[in-house]
Design an enzyme around this catalytic site. Sequence first.
Site, PDB file in Angstrom:
ATOM      1  N   GLU A  82      36.821  51.390  24.265  1.00  0.00           N
ATOM      2  CA  GLU A  82      36.296  50.096  24.719  1.00  0.00           C
ATOM      3  C   GLU A  82      34.778  50.065  24.562  1.00  0.00           C
ATOM      4  O   GLU A  82      34.086  50.927  25.092  1.00  0.00           O
ATOM      5  CB  GLU A  82      36.660  49.879  26.191  1.00  0.00           C
ATOM      6  CG  GLU A  82      38.155  49.925  26.493  1.00  0.00           C
ATOM      7  CD  GLU A  82      38.916  48.708  25.977  1.00  0.00           C
ATOM      8  OE1 GLU A  82      38.268  47.747  25.520  1.00  0.00           O
ATOM      9  OE2 GLU A  82      40.157  48.731  26.045  1.00  0.00           O
ATOM     10  N   CYS A 144      40.219  48.346  35.273  1.00  0.00           N
ATOM     11  CA  CYS A 144      39.569  49.137  34.218  1.00  0.00           C
ATOM     12  C   CYS A 144      38.268  48.475  33.768  1.00  0.00           C
ATOM     13  O   CYS A 144      37.206  49.087  33.771  1.00  0.00           O
ATOM     14  CB  CYS A 144      40.501  49.282  33.019  1.00  0.00           C
ATOM     15  SG  CYS A 144      41.909  50.355  33.355  1.00  0.00           S
ATOM     16  N   HIS A 163      41.016  53.844  26.974  1.00  0.00           N
ATOM     17  CA  HIS A 163      42.354  53.526  27.450  1.00  0.00           C
ATOM     18  C   HIS A 163      43.355  54.485  26.807  1.00  0.00           C
ATOM     19  O   HIS A 163      43.321  54.686  25.599  1.00  0.00           O
ATOM     20  CB  HIS A 163      42.732  52.088  27.074  1.00  0.00           C
ATOM     21  CG  HIS A 163      42.473  51.117  28.174  1.00  0.00           C
ATOM     22  ND1 HIS A 163      41.612  50.051  28.047  1.00  0.00           N
ATOM     23  CD2 HIS A 163      42.982  51.037  29.438  1.00  0.00           C
ATOM     24  CE1 HIS A 163      41.595  49.368  29.193  1.00  0.00           C
ATOM     25  NE2 HIS A 163      42.412  49.952  30.047  1.00  0.00           N
TER      26      HIS A 163
END
Length: 196
Positions: A82, A144, A163
């Site tokens: 991410e 998250c 993730h």
Amino acid sequence: NHLSFFSGFGPFRQYLVNSSWEAVKELSERGLGENIDLQIMQLPVVYQKAKEQVCKIWTTLQPLLAVHVGLASSTTALIILEQCGKNKGYQERDACGFHPEGACCVLDGPEKIESTINMKTLWKNISVEGIDIILSRDAGRYICDYTYYTSLYYGNGRAAFIHVPPLSESVTAEFLGKALHTIILAMLEQCGEQRE
């Protein structure tokens, strides 16, 4: 010694064992070499509590890098890097049934914050046998993403979010620990280059 900090998450919904925490524990057993002091923590799937813990990490420990690992309940075995955290849009309720005030992380905070780690460079230069790695600019507007944004905010961008898929026969905790090991060494290398 440089301190690096890692977090995984506790159980939520149908996931009584959260693969993110299992992977972080594996990583911690492996270590990252002797000049990296590695500390780990399990965060609850609760906005406010996760935020308090993350603030505490940055104010007290001030790590070189904080890496948060979360579970992406996708059907495919994917590791997702991410790039940024988003401030707004947190409508979904957490494990305690709450969502943040104003549905945002930090009132008056920037819309999104990018990690100082260039995930694209990382993604281009890395491969883990037996699993696909993809790049993402949307961490999903749940705990998250919320944790990531908070960490980027308080850590001046020196945070990363990965993730991982749920555990399965092919994706074991050991497998994920190894994969994280490879990815994080590359991240730390990038940190080193930025410092010089």
